[in-house]
Motif scaffolding. Structure first.
Motif, PDB file in Angstrom:
ATOM      1  N   ASP A 145      -9.374  -0.616  -4.085  1.00 22.96           N
ATOM      2  CA  ASP A 145     -10.381   0.081  -3.429  1.00 22.96           C
ATOM      3  C   ASP A 145     -11.744   0.150  -4.204  1.00 22.96           C
ATOM      4  O   ASP A 145     -12.798   0.216  -3.544  1.00 22.96           O
ATOM      5  CB  ASP A 145      -9.753   1.618  -3.234  1.00 22.96           C
ATOM      6  CG  ASP A 145      -8.592   1.669  -2.314  1.00 22.96           C
ATOM      7  OD1 ASP A 145      -8.412   0.684  -1.602  1.00 22.96           O
ATOM      8  OD2 ASP A 145      -7.994   2.690  -2.196  1.00 22.96           O
TER       9      ASP A 145
ATOM     10  N   LYS B 105      -2.585   4.261  11.268  1.00 21.46           N
ATOM     11  CA  LYS B 105      -3.678   3.705  11.957  1.00 21.46           C
ATOM     12  C   LYS B 105      -3.245   2.330  12.388  1.00 21.46           C
ATOM     13  O   LYS B 105      -3.721   1.755  13.367  1.00 21.46           O
ATOM     14  CB  LYS B 105      -5.029   3.780  10.978  1.00 21.46           C
ATOM     15  CG  LYS B 105      -5.574   5.243  10.849  1.00 21.46           C
ATOM     16  CD  LYS B 105      -6.829   5.005  10.267  1.00 21.46           C
ATOM     17  CE  LYS B 105      -7.418   6.424  10.169  1.00 21.46           C
ATOM     18  NZ  LYS B 105      -8.726   6.500   9.075  1.00 21.46           N
ATOM     19  N   ALA B 106      -2.511   1.455  11.377  1.00 25.48           N
ATOM     20  CA  ALA B 106      -2.231   0.172  11.531  1.00 25.48           C
ATOM     21  C   ALA B 106      -1.224   0.126  12.845  1.00 25.48           C
ATOM     22  O   ALA B 106      -1.304  -0.701  13.458  1.00 25.48           O
ATOM     23  CB  ALA B 106      -1.375  -0.276  10.161  1.00 25.48           C
TER      24      ALA B 106
ATOM     25  N   PHE C  31     -10.382  -7.961   5.719  1.00 22.81           N
ATOM     26  CA  PHE C  31      -9.060  -8.149   5.412  1.00 22.81           C
ATOM     27  C   PHE C  31      -8.302  -9.320   6.045  1.00 22.81           C
ATOM     28  O   PHE C  31      -7.076  -9.414   6.311  1.00 22.81           O
ATOM     29  CB  PHE C  31      -8.523  -6.856   5.755  1.00 22.81           C
ATOM     30  CG  PHE C  31      -8.581  -5.643   5.065  1.00 22.81           C
ATOM     31  CD1 PHE C  31      -8.194  -5.486   3.774  1.00 22.81           C
ATOM     32  CD2 PHE C  31      -9.793  -4.957   5.166  1.00 22.81           C
ATOM     33  CE1 PHE C  31      -8.495  -4.373   2.733  1.00 22.81           C
ATOM     34  CE2 PHE C  31     -10.219  -3.798   4.515  1.00 22.81           C
ATOM     35  CZ  PHE C  31      -9.772  -3.687   3.172  1.00 22.81           C
TER      36      PHE C  31
ATOM     37  N   SER D 209       0.785  -1.219   0.066  1.00 20.53           N
ATOM     38  CA  SER D 209      -0.041  -0.012  -0.026  1.00 20.53           C
ATOM     39  C   SER D 209       1.037   1.393  -0.027  1.00 20.53           C
ATOM     40  O   SER D 209       1.893   1.243   0.839  1.00 20.53           O
ATOM     41  CB  SER D 209      -0.932  -0.013   1.316  1.00 20.53           C
ATOM     42  OG  SER D 209      -1.485   1.232   1.202  1.00 20.53           O
TER      43      SER D 209
ATOM     44  N   THR E  67      -5.628   0.610  15.204  1.00 19.56           N
ATOM     45  CA  THR E  67      -6.957   0.454  15.007  1.00 19.56           C
ATOM     46  C   THR E  67      -7.212  -0.088  13.650  1.00 19.56           C
ATOM     47  O   THR E  67      -8.418  -0.090  13.257  1.00 19.56           O
ATOM     48  CB  THR E  67      -7.216   2.007  14.696  1.00 19.56           C
ATOM     49  OG1 THR E  67      -6.448   2.928  13.635  1.00 19.56           O
ATOM     50  CG2 THR E  67      -6.887   2.756  16.103  1.00 19.56           C
ATOM     51  N   ILE E  68      -6.230  -0.415  12.832  1.00 19.63           N
ATOM     52  CA  ILE E  68      -6.491  -1.541  11.694  1.00 19.63           C
ATOM     53  C   ILE E  68      -5.648  -2.512  11.720  1.00 19.63           C
ATOM     54  O   ILE E  68      -4.762  -2.481  11.909  1.00 19.63           O
ATOM     55  CB  ILE E  68      -6.014  -0.508  10.480  1.00 19.63           C
ATOM     56  CG1 ILE E  68      -6.809   0.804  10.142  1.00 19.63           C
ATOM     57  CG2 ILE E  68      -6.093  -1.610   9.142  1.00 19.63           C
ATOM     58  CD1 ILE E  68      -6.297   1.557   8.855  1.00 19.63           C
ATOM     59  N   LYS E  69      -6.263  -3.752  11.770  1.00 22.59           N
ATOM     60  CA  LYS E  69      -5.609  -5.055  11.981  1.00 22.59           C
ATOM     61  C   LYS E  69      -5.588  -5.734  10.465  1.00 22.59           C
ATOM     62  O   LYS E  69      -5.979  -5.340   9.617  1.00 22.59           O
ATOM     63  CB  LYS E  69      -6.599  -6.003  12.677  1.00 22.59           C
ATOM     64  CG  LYS E  69      -6.914  -5.264  14.238  1.00 22.59           C
ATOM     65  CD  LYS E  69      -5.901  -5.388  14.793  1.00 22.59           C
ATOM     66  CE  LYS E  69      -6.124  -4.930  16.253  1.00 22.59           C
ATOM     67  NZ  LYS E  69      -4.696  -4.686  17.156  1.00 22.59           N
ATOM     68  N   ASN E  70      -4.522  -6.669  10.361  1.00 19.55           N
ATOM     69  CA  ASN E  70      -4.051  -7.326   9.241  1.00 19.55           C
ATOM     70  C   ASN E  70      -3.946  -6.472   8.072  1.00 19.55           C
ATOM     71  O   ASN E  70      -4.196  -6.577   6.956  1.00 19.55           O
ATOM     72  CB  ASN E  70      -5.407  -8.253   8.631  1.00 19.55           C
ATOM     73  CG  ASN E  70      -5.860  -9.157   9.897  1.00 19.55           C
ATOM     74  OD1 ASN E  70      -5.171  -9.802  10.450  1.00 19.55           O
ATOM     75  ND2 ASN E  70      -7.292  -9.408  10.180  1.00 19.55           N
ATOM     76  N   PHE E  71      -2.883  -5.445   8.390  1.00 13.17           N
ATOM     77  CA  PHE E  71      -2.545  -4.536   7.541  1.00 13.17           C
ATOM     78  C   PHE E  71      -1.191  -4.927   6.891  1.00 13.17           C
ATOM     79  O   PHE E  71      -0.259  -5.426   7.480  1.00 13.17           O
ATOM     80  CB  PHE E  71      -2.419  -2.975   8.135  1.00 13.17           C
ATOM     81  CG  PHE E  71      -2.145  -1.980   7.117  1.00 13.17           C
ATOM     82  CD1 PHE E  71      -3.241  -1.416   6.238  1.00 13.17           C
ATOM     83  CD2 PHE E  71      -0.962  -1.537   6.725  1.00 13.17           C
ATOM     84  CE1 PHE E  71      -3.127  -0.537   5.251  1.00 13.17           C
ATOM     85  CE2 PHE E  71      -0.713  -0.554   5.670  1.00 13.17           C
ATOM     86  CZ  PHE E  71      -1.857  -0.065   5.089  1.00 13.17           C
TER      87      PHE E  71
ATOM     88  N   LEU F  34      -3.145   4.876   6.467  1.00 14.79           N
ATOM     89  CA  LEU F  34      -3.365   3.938   6.845  1.00 14.79           C
ATOM     90  C   LEU F  34      -2.254   3.316   7.635  1.00 14.79           C
ATOM     91  O   LEU F  34      -2.623   2.401   8.725  1.00 14.79           O
ATOM     92  CB  LEU F  34      -3.574   2.774   5.669  1.00 14.79           C
ATOM     93  CG  LEU F  34      -4.972   3.333   4.658  1.00 14.79           C
ATOM     94  CD1 LEU F  34      -5.048   2.456   3.504  1.00 14.79           C
ATOM     95  CD2 LEU F  34      -5.944   3.451   5.334  1.00 14.79           C
ATOM     96  N   TYR F  35      -1.119   3.456   7.304  1.00 13.17           N
ATOM     97  CA  TYR F  35       0.184   2.988   8.181  1.00 13.17           C
ATOM     98  C   TYR F  35       0.051   3.467   9.747  1.00 13.17           C
ATOM     99  O   TYR F  35       0.309   2.739  10.533  1.00 13.17           O
ATOM    100  CB  TYR F  35       1.257   3.484   7.529  1.00 13.17           C
ATOM    101  CG  TYR F  35       1.830   2.452   6.302  1.00 13.17           C
ATOM    102  CD1 TYR F  35       2.136   1.172   6.473  1.00 13.17           C
ATOM    103  CD2 TYR F  35       1.372   2.820   4.872  1.00 13.17           C
ATOM    104  CE1 TYR F  35       2.486   0.529   5.397  1.00 13.17           C
ATOM    105  CE2 TYR F  35       1.800   2.073   3.825  1.00 13.17           C
ATOM    106  CZ  TYR F  35       2.193   0.975   4.086  1.00 13.17           C
ATOM    107  OH  TYR F  35       2.555   0.137   3.156  1.00 13.17           O
TER     108      TYR F  35
END
Length: 624
Positions: A488, A573-574, A500, A460, A578-582, A570-571
């Motif tokens: 997307d 948040k990962a 994800f 990403s 707050t974002i899993k499996n990124f 996104l990075y």
């Protein structure tokens, strides 16, 4: 199914294959060692060596540790466990035996399943102090799935519970209640002490309440029918023997049934028929062959037959389908993913295979059916499968040889799972592709181009979409017809129901690949911009197209640079959780090994990188 202590006395001098299984430290290896020792089947030098090894490795104090007769690996002796599968041959005046000692640890369940697939009977050991355990249940379930019909319940270490009959009866009752669902033909139970020899070869005076035979007496007399000779004729072709223009023979092993010279033959798959001209063995031409015989068959007619084809009796034909339902025992730390492409070996044929759906996973404790999206190591499930080409098979309950298959990793060639086919799915033979009057070549010719898939993969923020957009703009300006598929965009529409997880990522790429194929058939140049982190799914996508049509582009941007850019935040948040499996943070990215185009983005402008893709399309004759 009869649950009893006493078997019917029948004498059968055939070879009996049996395995010992159960939980850890239930005494499987010790039981085999005791059988060999008390049957006077150990030479003096072996006994002397065993006595010395017992001092060094033994766990029985000053006594001989009979488990060491079977635990041959150094690691097994040091740890006091069975890791590998150990085979032993022995014979008595009444019968010959091949016994398989299997490991009790859950992580070696795959070894136990392998042994069970070749056995006629299972001895399931249960520690009298512990009763029925999870691994006891798991091994019983696997024995049932693999078609074993006869089970011996050996309640071992009865000496450690003071030879109490009520404990033995309770364990037998618990086990029979659990195993009643499996349809075993017989379950016969014995109170034994493998260490002391109670009721193993001779009856013990310490269990006067037990009125049955000793274990060895039972093994010598049980009638285990051999079904392979009585089943329908099946012959998987292993090799086409054509030493010269005047001879064409089909070599392999008869896996079930019998065949005679002159018998009619049916070729599953092509549905062609002929008759046996000759049956040739190493000893010369024969008139007859049966299950287990290695032969070369010549036919009266010239037919198109290759390795992997199945020759059968036309009076009892196997099923042929590209979809079937089957039980599977998953044997890998790598989780099974529906939609991911694997290889399957069914008989002598190897074909790509996909799990199209997990119907249910089996709870080993209760045998309840559970919902599941993936399968992990030692999971047992009932699934729908699809193969790339139709395969011939029989339901496993009718023929173990033609109803079994293994699942293989496409890249490492490791065995991942063992399957037992239940039935074919009619969809595989009733749904056919609709023939169209126009094909992709005609559609592409009108557009003055040749269709292609340009598959951009990378982390990403690597720049995939930016590069893809520039390439599409340049192609459009040159008069070419294109379509851009972006990750997307797909997730806002067709794939909006997917998350994800690894399983969802697999399904995401599977759907995207199928859409790309439809667009290619329309004659378009299709630009696909997807992270597509797994090599297996990119390989699955590639196999939908010809070699010239698929161009893999690795947009290679170091993760530190992707994190620095972080165009969508996104990075951050990962990393904050707050974002899993990124991908790149808490989910893996498997970089391509040999992409058609490798774009190193550091120090390069997107326009420069886009030109490399345009040049590649021109080199391959996709654009003028």
């Amino acid at each position: 199914m009869e649950c009893a202590r006493l078997p019917a006395e029948e004498t059968n001098k055939d070879l009996l294959r049996f395995l010992t299984c159960g939980s850890v430290d239930d005494g499987k290896s010790t039981l085999i060692g005791r059988l060999l020792h008390d049957s006077k089947l150990i030479f003096e030098d072996q006994l002397s060596t065993l006595a010395k090894d017992s001092i060094r490795y033994g766990t029985t104090g000053d006594d001989i540790d009979f488990a060491l007769l079977v635990d041959g690996l150094e690691a097994e002796r040091e740890q006091g466990i069975t890791i590998d599968v150990a085979y032993r041959f022995f014979t008595t005046p009444r019968r010959s035996f091949i016994v398989t000692d299997t490991p009790g640890h859950e992580q070696y369940t795959r070894n136990m399943a392998t042994a069970a697939s070749k056995a006629d009977l299972a001895i399931i050991l249960i520690d009298a102090r512990k009763g029925v355990l999870l691994q006891t249940r798991r091994h019983s379930l696997i024995c049932s799935l693999l078609g074993l019909r006869h089970v011996v319940v050996a309640v071992n270490k009865i000496d450690l519970v003071a030879y109490q009959a009520d404990i033995f009866d309770r364990i037998v009752t618990d086990y029979c209640a659990f195993a009643s669902q499996f349809g075993f033909s017989s379950i016969v139970s014995f109170p034994i002490s493998a260490r002391n020899g109670d009721n193993v070869v001779k009856l013990s005076d310490k269990t006067p309440w037990y009125s049955g035979p000793a274990l060895l007496d039972y093994l010598e007399t049980i009638n285990v029918e051999n079904e392979t000779a009585e089943a329908s004729f099946r012959f998987p072709v292993q090799w086409v023997n054509r030493p010269n223009a005047d001879f064409r023979g089909y070599a392999g092993t008869v896996v079930s049934g019998t065949v005679n010279s002159g018998d009619p033959i049916f070729v599953a798959g092509s549905s062609r028929t002929s008759s046996v001209k000759e049956l040739i063995t190493s000893a010369g031409p024969q008139q007859f062959a049966q299950a287990g015989d290695a032969i070369t068959i010549t036919l009266a007619d010239e037919l198109d037959i290759a390795r992997g084809d199945l020759l059968a009796s036309p009076m009892s034909r196997p099923e042929v389908s590209d979809q079937f339902a089957a039980h599977i025992i998953w044997m890998s730390d790598q989780a099974l993913m529906p939609g991911r492409s694997y290889l399957a070996r069914i008989g002598t044929r190897v074909t790509p295979i996909t799990v199209t759906g997990i119907r249910h996973k089996v709870d080993v404790n209760t045998s309840a059916h559970l919902a599941a999206q993936t399968l992990d190591l030692n999971d047992i499930a009932f699934c729908n499968f699809a193969t790339d080409t139709p395969v011939a098979f029989d339901p496993y309950v009718h023929n173990h040889k033609t109803g079994a298959f293994i699942v293989i990793d496409r890249f490492t060639n490791h065995t991942l799972g063992a399957g037992m086919i239940a039935f074919g799915l009619r969809r595989g033979t009733t749904i056919h592709r609709q023939t169209t009057l126009l094909g992709k070549s005609e559609r592409a010719a009108q557009k003055r181009q040749r269709p292609a898939i340009v598959w951009l993969t990378g982390l990403s923020g690597a720049g995939k979409s930016t590069i893809a957009n520039i390439v599409e703009r340049q192609l459009h300006a040159a008069g070419h017809h294109t379509m851009l598929l972006d990750g997307d965009t797909m997730r806002h529409g067709l794939n909006r129901d997917l998350g994800f997880t690894e399983a969802d990522r697999v399904e995401n790429i599977r759907r995207a690949s199928e859409v790309a194929k439809l667009l290619l058939d329309a004659g378009l140049i299709v630009l696909c911009s997807f992270i597509s982190p797994y090599r297996a799914e990119r390989e699955m996508a590639r196999r939908l197209f010809s070699d010239e049509e698929f161009i893999e582009v690795f947009v290679d941007t170091p993760i530190d640079e992707c994190v620095r850019r972080d165009p969508k935040g996104l990075y951050a948040k990962a990393k904050a959780g707050t974002i899993k499996n990124f991908t790149g943070i808490d989910a893996p990215y498997e970089a391509p090994h040999n992409p058609e185009i490798h774009l190193h983005t550091i120090g390069q402008q997107p326009e420069q990188l886009s030109e490399k893709i345009i040049r590649k399309l021109a080199e391959l004759g996709r654009i003028g």
